[in-house]
Design a protein around this motif. Structure first.
Motif, mmCIF file in Angstrom:
data_model
loop_
_atom_site.group_PDB
_atom_site.id
_atom_site.type_symbol
_atom_site.label_atom_id
_atom_site.label_comp_id
_atom_site.label_asym_id
_atom_site.label_seq_id
_atom_site.Cartn_x
_atom_site.Cartn_y
_atom_site.Cartn_z
ATOM 1 N N GLN A 183 0.829 -1.206 0.000
ATOM 2 C CA GLN A 183 0.000 0.000 0.000
ATOM 3 C C GLN A 183 0.864 1.257 0.000
ATOM 4 O OE1 GLN A 183 -2.528 -0.450 3.421
ATOM 5 N NE2 GLN A 183 -3.956 -1.833 2.383
ATOM 6 N N GLU A 184 1.978 1.200 0.718
ATOM 7 C CA GLU A 184 2.885 2.351 0.731
ATOM 8 C C GLU A 184 3.401 2.654 -0.675
ATOM 9 O OE1 GLU A 184 7.174 3.719 2.698
ATOM 10 O OE2 GLU A 184 6.379 1.722 3.064
ATOM 11 N N LYS A 185 3.748 1.599 -1.397
ATOM 12 C CA LYS A 185 4.197 1.783 -2.782
ATOM 13 C C LYS A 185 3.087 2.361 -3.643
ATOM 14 C CE LYS A 185 6.183 -0.755 -6.688
ATOM 15 N NZ LYS A 185 6.614 -2.087 -7.176
ATOM 16 N N GLU A 186 1.877 1.835 -3.472
ATOM 17 C CA GLU A 186 0.737 2.340 -4.245
ATOM 18 C C GLU A 186 0.444 3.789 -3.885
ATOM 19 O OE1 GLU A 186 -2.337 -0.358 -3.254
ATOM 20 O OE2 GLU A 186 -1.638 -1.968 -4.591
ATOM 21 N N LEU A 187 0.503 4.124 -2.600
ATOM 22 C CA LEU A 187 0.258 5.507 -2.168
ATOM 23 C C LEU A 187 1.328 6.441 -2.713
ATOM 24 C CD1 LEU A 187 -0.831 4.848 1.518
ATOM 25 C CD2 LEU A 187 -2.279 5.733 -0.312
ATOM 26 N N THR A 188 2.568 5.949 -2.750
ATOM 27 C CA THR A 188 3.648 6.765 -3.325
ATOM 28 C C THR A 188 3.369 7.065 -4.795
ATOM 29 O OG1 THR A 188 5.257 5.792 -1.806
ATOM 30 C CG2 THR A 188 6.127 6.871 -3.777
ATOM 31 N N GLU A 189 2.892 6.046 -5.521
ATOM 32 C CA GLU A 189 2.543 6.253 -6.932
ATOM 33 C C GLU A 189 1.381 7.240 -7.067
ATOM 34 O OE1 GLU A 189 1.718 2.400 -8.425
ATOM 35 O OE2 GLU A 189 3.835 1.772 -8.514
ATOM 36 N N ILE A 190 0.387 7.113 -6.174
ATOM 37 C CA ILE A 190 -0.753 8.034 -6.215
ATOM 38 C C ILE A 190 -0.290 9.459 -5.937
ATOM 39 C CG2 ILE A 190 -2.903 8.680 -5.061
ATOM 40 C CD1 ILE A 190 -3.435 5.720 -4.613
ATOM 41 N N ILE A 191 0.603 9.619 -4.956
ATOM 42 C CA ILE A 191 1.131 10.953 -4.628
ATOM 43 C C ILE A 191 1.890 11.528 -5.815
ATOM 44 C CG2 ILE A 191 2.816 12.167 -3.188
ATOM 45 C CD1 ILE A 191 1.980 10.306 -0.888
ATOM 46 N N ASP A 192 2.728 10.687 -6.447
ATOM 47 C CA ASP A 192 3.485 11.151 -7.622
ATOM 48 C C ASP A 192 2.528 11.513 -8.760
ATOM 49 O OD1 ASP A 192 5.821 10.753 -6.237
ATOM 50 O OD2 ASP A 192 6.222 8.768 -7.115
ATOM 51 N N ASP A 193 1.538 10.640 -9.004
ATOM 52 C CA ASP A 193 0.564 10.904 -10.070
ATOM 53 C C ASP A 193 -0.240 12.175 -9.771
ATOM 54 O OD1 ASP A 193 1.417 8.660 -11.356
ATOM 55 O OD2 ASP A 193 -0.232 7.386 -10.670
ATOM 56 N N SER A 194 -0.610 12.366 -8.507
ATOM 57 C CA SER A 194 -1.388 13.550 -8.132
ATOM 58 C C SER A 194 -0.565 14.813 -8.332
ATOM 59 C CB SER A 194 -1.846 13.440 -6.675
ATOM 60 O OG SER A 194 -2.721 12.346 -6.499
ATOM 61 N N ASN A 195 0.701 14.759 -7.931
ATOM 62 C CA ASN A 195 1.573 15.925 -8.147
ATOM 63 C C ASN A 195 1.739 16.206 -9.633
ATOM 64 O OD1 ASN A 195 2.195 16.685 -5.460
ATOM 65 N ND2 ASN A 195 3.661 15.020 -5.281
ATOM 66 N N SER A 196 1.881 15.134 -10.422
ATOM 67 C CA SER A 196 1.987 15.306 -11.872
ATOM 68 C C SER A 196 0.694 15.878 -12.443
ATOM 69 C CB SER A 196 2.305 13.960 -12.528
ATOM 70 O OG SER A 196 2.350 14.079 -13.932
ATOM 71 N N CYS A 197 -0.438 15.379 -11.943
ATOM 72 C CA CYS A 197 -1.754 15.879 -12.382
ATOM 73 C C CYS A 197 -1.897 17.358 -12.057
ATOM 74 C CB CYS A 197 -2.856 15.063 -11.723
ATOM 75 S SG CYS A 197 -4.525 15.705 -11.999
#
Length: 405
Positions: free
Chosen positions: A320-334
């Motif tokens: 989940q930490e890895k998935e949340l990190t990806e979500i955070i990166d994607d959100s920042n990119s968004c």
């Protein structure tokens, strides 16, 4: 042709229409000069005022109008015709041609205005669509940014909780490891004690059973002194074994042994009772060993199950930490993409709105100039016809037409 060029051309056409009106004013003045005072008597005063008013309205164009050959040539031709008593029909024809020229000019201007309106409609529609599309895109990008910021906030909060739970479970796992180690150390120690006790019992039991073969009149002291088949060393070991252990069960065995040493003879029932006690003691020790082994096994199973669950949870948390990190990166990119889109669409909207406003002003000005030019031409044609009618009336009254005929 661009809008500014159209506006410039229409402005020129308006000036030409005004110049035509001034040319009639000049022609009227010329006619007055040629005809003399009698014309002033029959020409209405209000018409002269109107002519002077027209002249005042276009005074700023006089310099340009005088430089135009067509006006000079027209005046010269009319003047020549009037002075040489040429057929008046030629004068009338000149007026008709002039009126027709103005009408042709208006027709061309109408076509140009029609094309201009179409271009304006196309341009304004395009710019309005640009503004509308930019507004929609800007709203969509702003909405996307809000959503991404919300997702980012949730992901960051979930990430913080995830890391906290991981640290808590890792500490819990470490504590369980320490507890398990302490419990296992205690179990190994107690297991060792129990096995040692069994070893003592197993070594002592044959010696005790050997006492049954002794003569009833043999005392325990004699046995200890080596005056029997059992042997002194074996009995010393037997007494020593039970004397070194401090448990209640051992103490009872030791107590019976002590009583036997004080007895003048070895009684069979005492030996049997001792054997029974030793067997009971051995059974109790075996039961105790089995119990602590069972407890240890259950503790190991519980430890394995609990630590396995914790480790599985940690594995899930790390995923989940890895998935949340990806979500955070994607959100920042968004958010970055949305900011870029907002900047682009804001500029697009601002520039399109500015161009739209300029185009509206140009198109409005162009239409106003077209309307003004058209009005000037209509007024010029009306004036031409009034002068023509006036000339016809004048020559008719003065029998000029009849004389020429």
């Amino acid at each position: 042709m661009c809008i500014r060029d159209r506006v410039s051309t229409q402005s020129t056409w308006g000036m030409r229409a005004s110049s035509t009106a001034l040319s009639i004013i000049g022609l009227a003045v010329l006619a007055v000069a040629v005809s003399g005072a009698s014309i002033r008597r029959v020409y209405p005063r209000n018409a002269l005022v109107a002519l002077h008013t027209q002249e005042e309205m276009h005074a700023q164009l006089k310099a340009q109008i005088k430089a135009r050959p067509s006006f000079t040539e027209f005046v010269a031709i009319v003047q020549n015709l009037l002075q040489t008593n040429a057929p008046i029909d030629k004068v009338y024809t000149l007026f008709d041609e002039l009126i027709n020229e103005v009408n042709q000019e208006q027709f061309r201007h109408d076509e140009m205005a029609y094309e201009q309106r179409a271009q304006c409609d196309e341009e304004l529609t395009y710019r309005k669509n640009e503004v509308n599309e930019a507004t929609i895109a800007l709203g969509k990008a702003t909405e996307d940014k809000d959503i991404c910021e919300g997702e980012l906030s949730k992901a960051q909060a979930a990430y913080a909780i995830n890391v906290l739970v991981q640290k808590t479970k890792e500490r819990e796992l470490k504590t369980l490891d320490e507890i398990r180690k302490a419990e296992n150390d205690l179990f190994l120690e107690r297991q060792k004690e129990h096995k040692e006790a069994l070893r003592v019992i197993d070594n002592a039991l044959p010696l005790v059973k050997a006492l049954l073969g002794e003569s009833p009149k043999t005392s325990f002291i004699q046995v200890m002194k080596g005056q029997s088949s059992v042997g002194a060393s074996s009995m010393a070991i037997l007494v020593g074994l039970f004397a070194t252990h401090k448990s209640v069960s051992y103490g009872r065995v030791a107590q019976i042994l002590a009583q036997m040493t004080e007895s003048p003879e070895i009684k069979r029932e005492d030996v049997l009772r001792l054997i029974q006690m030793i067997n009971n003691l051995r059974q109790n020790i075996e039961n105790s060993l089995n119990e602590i082994t069972r407890v240890e096994n259950e503790a190991v199973e519980g430890y394995t199950r609990t630590t396995g669950d914790i480790q599985a949870l940690l594995d899930t948390l790390k995923t989940q930490e890895k998935e949340l990190t990806e979500i955070i990166d994607d959100s920042n990119s968004c958010i970055a993409d949305a900011d870029a889109t907002i900047a682009v669409e804001s500029t697009r909207k601002r520039e399109s709105q500015s161009i739209l406003e300029q185009s509206e002003v140009m198109c409005t000005t162009s239409e106003q100039q077209y309307q003004a030019a058209s009005k000037s031409r209509q007024e010029a044609i009306q004036l031409y016809r009034q002068i023509l009618e006036w000339l016809k009336d004048y020559f008719k009254k003065n029998s000029i037409i009849e004389g020429n005929q």
